[in-house]
Design an enzyme around this catalytic site. Structure first.
Site, mmCIF file in Angstrom:
data_model
loop_
_atom_site.group_PDB
_atom_site.id
_atom_site.type_symbol
_atom_site.label_atom_id
_atom_site.label_comp_id
_atom_site.label_asym_id
_atom_site.label_seq_id
_atom_site.Cartn_x
_atom_site.Cartn_y
_atom_site.Cartn_z
ATOM 1 N N SER A 151 0.838 -1.196 0.000
ATOM 2 C CA SER A 151 0.000 0.000 0.000
ATOM 3 C C SER A 151 0.885 1.263 0.000
ATOM 4 O O SER A 151 1.741 1.402 -0.860
ATOM 5 C CB SER A 151 -0.955 -0.030 1.197
ATOM 6 O OG SER A 151 -1.966 0.928 1.082
ATOM 7 N N ASP A 318 -8.632 -6.422 -5.022
ATOM 8 C CA ASP A 318 -8.225 -5.084 -4.557
ATOM 9 C C ASP A 318 -8.698 -4.043 -5.562
ATOM 10 O O ASP A 318 -8.155 -3.911 -6.653
ATOM 11 C CB ASP A 318 -6.699 -5.034 -4.423
ATOM 12 C CG ASP A 318 -6.190 -3.719 -3.847
ATOM 13 O OD1 ASP A 318 -7.002 -2.784 -3.661
ATOM 14 O OD2 ASP A 318 -4.975 -3.625 -3.585
ATOM 15 N N HIS A 351 -8.048 -5.094 -0.624
ATOM 16 C CA HIS A 351 -6.751 -4.451 -0.465
ATOM 17 C C HIS A 351 -5.998 -4.965 0.760
ATOM 18 O O HIS A 351 -4.768 -5.088 0.740
ATOM 19 C CB HIS A 351 -6.936 -2.934 -0.370
ATOM 20 C CG HIS A 351 -5.661 -2.179 -0.206
ATOM 21 N ND1 HIS A 351 -4.673 -2.170 -1.158
ATOM 22 C CD2 HIS A 351 -5.200 -1.404 0.812
ATOM 23 C CE1 HIS A 351 -3.656 -1.431 -0.749
ATOM 24 N NE2 HIS A 351 -3.947 -0.954 0.450
#
Length: 373
Positions: A151, A318, A351
């Protein structure tokens, strides 16, 4: 909550030289809080830098001092684990602008002693990377075996490859992107407005007060948390099931399990995070666009990174940082002749898959580190 964080003792260093920022301002000195695991070998060649995400911190593999919960990547980092602390010296630094000991909006003003609040300068991902490089200089680590992150941690990893390609052998980028999309920015803006609309925000000067913008920060966390999950995962976990009741209340309590879950996530977050830090870090992510300094050509960012070995991983569920963003990075790397491997993994968690139990990811990370030197 802010006072609790101020009482926590961190492993940290204050570097008494200016840190130039992308905004044109500079911090006269910078304090960086970090945690290290394992042992640095004699030639200092086994260091692995783990970069954390937006709401993460340096406690990657050790219990969090504010919550007592295990480190956010304890399943990945440790003796015999994919990021093997018997083999590597693993370092994780709290990012610039955050609230777990590194310089940020809660840092005291050198002149007045009062927390800087919104007088702290706006920072970028590149500024975070620059601060990490200063930490490595202080520790005498000239080159890293690998930089790894998911991320926002992946953004920092890409930033390392662009700014300091000579200082790393490999880069592992998980569930990330080389820029923030309009949709990403939109979700962050909802969160920032929730915080700033909270009367207890007090224009960011709530430190030392008996009021803090916990309601606004909680709503910001709730909105963001939705983006970390997949629709299929939410449906499987909660569906439309009611929370501890047999019928709808015809009111505004948490009738549904998913409502109760989000409220819990929001409130729990306020125990360990600072609202102003959330504003600053989300703004840094929104400003992130690795191609911008190169007239929009992402390949330009990697022109000097041909000797870095890249591993990129995305997840099929995601939608915050979809596979197309990873493919864009891979294409740019291939266009400059950099060694880049890429895989899209199947996982139901959205995610957040990079933080959860996905055995295929463990194998990929272990392999990337073994082959990266």
């Amino acid at each position: 909550m802010a006072s609790l964080l101020h009482q926590i003792r961190h492993q940290s260093v204050t570097i008494d030289r200016p840190l130039p920022l992308d905004s044109g301002q500079a911090l006269p000195s910078v304090t960086i809080a970090y945690q290290s695991y394992g042992t640095l070998n004699a030639d200092r060649s086994n260091a692995v830098l783990v970069c954390h995400a937006l709401t993460g911190d340096q406690y990657v593999a050790s219990d969090h001092p504010a919550t007592g919960k295990p480190g956010w990547w304890a399943r990945m980092v440790g003796p015999g684990k994919p990021v093997d602390t018997d083999r590597y010296f693993v370092l994780c630094a709290n990012v610039l602008g955050s609230c777990m000991g590194t310089s940020g909006p809660a840092t005291p003003d050198a002149a007045t002693g009062a927390p800087l609040g919104m007088a702290f300068p706006v920072i970028t991902i590149a500024d975070m990377v620059r601060a990490q490089a200063m930490l490595l200089d202080h520790l005498g680590i000239a080159r890293l075996h690998a930089v790894i992150g998911g991320s926002m941690g992946g953004m920092q990893t890409l930033g390392w490859a662009a700014a300091y390609p000579e200082r790393l052998a490999s880069a592992v980028v998980i569930a990330s992107a080389a820029r923030h999309s309009a949709q990403n920015i939109a979700f962050h803006e909802v969160g920032r407005q929730a915080i700033m609309a909270d009367p207890d925000w007090q224009d960011g000067q709530y430190y030392g007060s008996d009021r803090a913008p916990t309601k606004g920060l909680s709503v910001a966390r709730m909105a963001a948390h939705i983006t970390y999950l997949s629709e299929a995962g939410l449906t499987e976990k909660f569906g439309r099931r009611l929370q501890a009741r047999d019928a709808k209340s015809f009111g505004f309590d948490a009738d549904f399990q998913v409502e109760s879950y989000l409220r819990h996530q929001g409130l729990a977050f306020t125990d360990r995070f600072d609202a102003n830090a959330y504003l600053y870090i989300t703004r840094a992510m929104d400003y992130f666009d690795l191609a911008e300094p190169y007239d929009g050509r992402l390949a330009g960012a990697f022109a000097k990174a041909r000797d870095v070995r890249f591993t990129l991983v995305s997840f099929d569920t995601d939608w915050l940082y979809p596979t197309s963003e990873s493919r864009r990075v891979v294409q740019a790397l291939q266009s400059v002749g950099a060694a880049a491997s890429f895989v899209e993994l199947s996982a139901p968690f959205g995610h957040d898959s990079f933080l959860l139990d996905v055995p295929a990811l463990d194998r990929l990370v272990a392999g990337a580190l073994r082959n990266g030197g």
